[in-house]
Design an enzyme around this catalytic site. Structure first.
Site, PDB file in Angstrom:
ATOM      1  N   LYS A 119       0.872  -1.178   0.000  1.00  0.00           N
ATOM      2  CA  LYS A 119       0.000   0.000   0.000  1.00  0.00           C
ATOM      3  C   LYS A 119       0.910   1.229   0.000  1.00  0.00           C
ATOM      4  CE  LYS A 119      -3.853   1.807   2.848  1.00  0.00           C
ATOM      5  NZ  LYS A 119      -4.661   1.566   4.066  1.00  0.00           N
ATOM      6  N   SER A 176      -9.508   1.877   3.028  1.00  0.00           N
ATOM      7  CA  SER A 176      -8.620   2.598   2.149  1.00  0.00           C
ATOM      8  C   SER A 176      -7.625   1.703   1.391  1.00  0.00           C
ATOM      9  CB  SER A 176      -7.830   3.631   2.963  1.00  0.00           C
ATOM     10  OG  SER A 176      -7.047   2.994   3.950  1.00  0.00           O
ATOM     11  N   SER A 232      -9.971  -0.211   7.273  1.00  0.00           N
ATOM     12  CA  SER A 232      -9.333  -0.108   5.958  1.00  0.00           C
ATOM     13  C   SER A 232      -8.700  -1.374   5.395  1.00  0.00           C
ATOM     14  CB  SER A 232      -8.275   0.992   5.983  1.00  0.00           C
ATOM     15  OG  SER A 232      -8.893   2.226   5.752  1.00  0.00           O
TER      16      SER A 232
HETATM   17  N1  GLN Z   1     -13.461   4.396   7.124  1.00  0.00           N
HETATM   18  C1  GLN Z   1     -12.295   4.840   7.791  1.00  0.00           C
HETATM   19  C2  GLN Z   1     -12.084   6.307   7.538  1.00  0.00           C
HETATM   20  O1  GLN Z   1     -12.617   6.804   6.600  1.00  0.00           O
HETATM   21  C3  GLN Z   1     -11.179   4.005   7.281  1.00  0.00           C
HETATM   22  C4  GLN Z   1      -9.880   4.468   7.729  1.00  0.00           C
HETATM   23  C5  GLN Z   1      -8.812   3.450   7.838  1.00  0.00           C
HETATM   24  O2  GLN Z   1      -9.008   2.390   8.438  1.00  0.00           O
HETATM   25  N2  GLN Z   1      -7.648   3.816   7.375  1.00  0.00           N
HETATM   26  O3  GLN Z   1     -11.436   6.971   8.274  1.00  0.00           O
END
Ligand code: GLN
Length: 488
Positions: free
Chosen positions: A93, A168, A192
């Site tokens: 990532k 994400s 995420s």
């Molecule tokens: N849905 C979470 C956000 O928008 C996801 C973030 C994450 O786990 N990096 O902040």
């Protein structure tokens, strides 16, 4: 599930699991160069449609594969003793710092930034012999659940290109689901990794907080950021997590607890009499009917494998939305303050809309006069959420829940909801806030799209989750399904 050699001549090496590829490399049925080239060909063929990668590091990957092959031919199976992932291609990532390779976290603020060091998890993977094929797309700074907040365009879901892959870690999940790599790294702050794993039909690990070092991963909300792998099977995840995990002197919050052999412990785990809690409040959230049905079926499978399913009362995940939102914004406003465009990166005008919004809200929740009403209060509720997990784990060994409330949504839909990220990850936020581990695996399909079920455990008891999931994947075949697109 080792396939006969003939299979390899008709199928593609990129479709192997890590376990299968390691067996093939050890038996010298193919080389790491073959494996890497097969993945690169897959990327070339499908990434123009899926857009999982921000950059592909073909040249250095082939060079490393050649080195791995030399080592394998010189030492044979011995070569794998200290390098358990020798010759295996993976993707990272793009919020993982990679030495001499541009790392942007999908934000224009960091466009062109080339770190002079590797994140600890990358260092460990590289030392274990894994070969980095490239960097994958994410929501900018990991803010979101669709990859649509990426400053470099959306990633598309390999199961249906009109849908998002989730986020994400959407690029990583899509890359694994479309067999462009054998595994990838993700990171989870509030859903995420499990979210995109669920929407792309792969296995995603959110380890216990502190299990994998955060060093070198672009900080989002440091009190919950948890890096972990995305893989094709739970067994592969056990192998990769073991490599990534461990105490790191460069991350004071990394856990000193010894890293278990997840594969061995998981395999010796018996489901007989294991108590799996079904947190009632999770199932009271608004769930799409198709998803609910698949989760109910998964629960039946766990039952048939010998587990006892017990309804448990837990604090409703709905409270986690507010707590997560406040804590995440507060930490973001502080973490992103370092990106001032003076030492590296571009000036703060280059932040995208979502990042700007989160920085502003975080500055507000931390400011004098509002701190007590928001940040301090959220921390108090955080304690209650943690206590709710502690109480549940007094009664049961594991918890089962849907990973996402629905299957993958249409491209563009996230823009209709300013709280999309928080609402979609409602079933993952409580465990993130509590530091509890959870792993999502595919448990069926609804409208042709994958559904994910997650198992959670007490902190540092990932081996039990793996044990349950090895049993589950031994009894089901959802994780073996491939998107129609790549069957072309
Ligand atoms: N849905 C979470 C956000 O928008 C996801 C973030 C994450 O786990 N990096 O902040």
């Amino acid at each position: 599930m080792w396939r006969p050699k003939e299979f390899l001549t008709v199928s593609k090496l990129n479709e192997l699991t890590v376990k299968e590829a390691l067996e093939g490399l050890k038996k010298k049925e193919f080389t790491s160069v073959d494996l890497v080239k097969s993945c690169l060909a897959q990327i070339e063929k499908f990434d123009p449609k899926i857009k999982a990668f921000l950059r592909v590091t073909s040249e250095s990957a082939i060079k490393k594969a050649e080195e791995a092959d030399k080592e394998i031919s010189a030492k044979g199976a011995e070569a794998f003793v200290n390098k358990p992932l020798l010759g295996i291609p993976y993707a990272a990532k793009d919020n993982y710092s990679t030495k001499n390779i541009e790392t942007t976290a999908s934000s224009k603020v960091l466009e062109g930034y080339v770190p002079p060091f590797d994140a600890t998890a990358i260092k460990k993977l590289n030392e274990a012999g894994a070969i980095l094929l490239g960097k994958t797309n994410l929501d900018a700074f990991a803010h979101g659940s669709s990859t649509e907040t990426s400053d470099f365009g959306t990633t598309f879901n390999p199961w249906d290109l009109s849908k998002v892959p989730g986020g994400s870690s959407g690029g990583s999940a899509a890359a694994v689901a479309s067999h462009m790599v054998l595994f990838a790294t993700g990171s989870e702050t509030g859903g995420s990794t499990r979210g995109p794993a669920s929407w792309c039909g792969v296995t995603g690990v959110k380890p216990s907080y502190g299990r994998v070092s955060r060093y070198g991963i672009v900080a989002m909300a440091s009190s919950t950021d948890s890096p972990g792998p995305l893989t094709k099977t739970a067994e592969d995840a056990a192998v990769v997590l073991r490599v990534m995990a461990g105490k790191d002197p460069l991350d004071a919050t990394s856990s000193p607890a010894e890293v278990p052999d997840y594969l061995a412990e998981g395999k010796s785990f018996s489901m007989k009499g294991v108590k799996i809690g079904r947190p009632v409040s999770y199932f009271e959230m608004e769930l799409e009917e198709g998803t609910r049905k698949k989760i109910d079926e998964a629960i039946e499978v766990f039952k048939s494998l010998g587990a006892e399913i017990i309804d448990v009362d837990m604090l409703s995940p709905k409270y986690s939305i507010a707590v997560y939102t406040i804590l995440q914004r507060s930490e973001v406003s502080s973490n992103l303050a370092r990106l001032d465009g003076i030492r590296y990166g571009h000036d703060r005008n280059s932040f995208g809309f979502e990042a700007k919004k989160r920085i502003m809200l975080g500055a507000y929740t931390l400011s004098s006069g509002y701190y007590d009403a928001y940040y301090a209060k959220a921390q108090k509720v955080r304690t209650l959420i943690k206590q709710s997990f502690d109480a549940a784990f007094e009664k049961v060994d594991l918890l089962v829940a849907p990973s996402m409330p629905c299957v993958a949504l249409d491209v563009g839909e996230s823009f209709n909801s300013p709280m999309f990220g928080e609402m979609m990850d409602v079933l993952n936020e409580p465990s993130c806030i509590a530091g509890v581990p959870g792993i999502s695996v595919p448990c069926g399909f609804y409208n042709g799209l994958p559904v994910g079920v997650q198992i959670m455990s007490r902190i540092n008891e990932e081996s039990k989750i793996f044990g349950a999931l090895f049993n589950y994947q031994g009894a089901t075949a959802f994780h073996l399904e491939k998107p129609a697109l790549i069957k072309e």
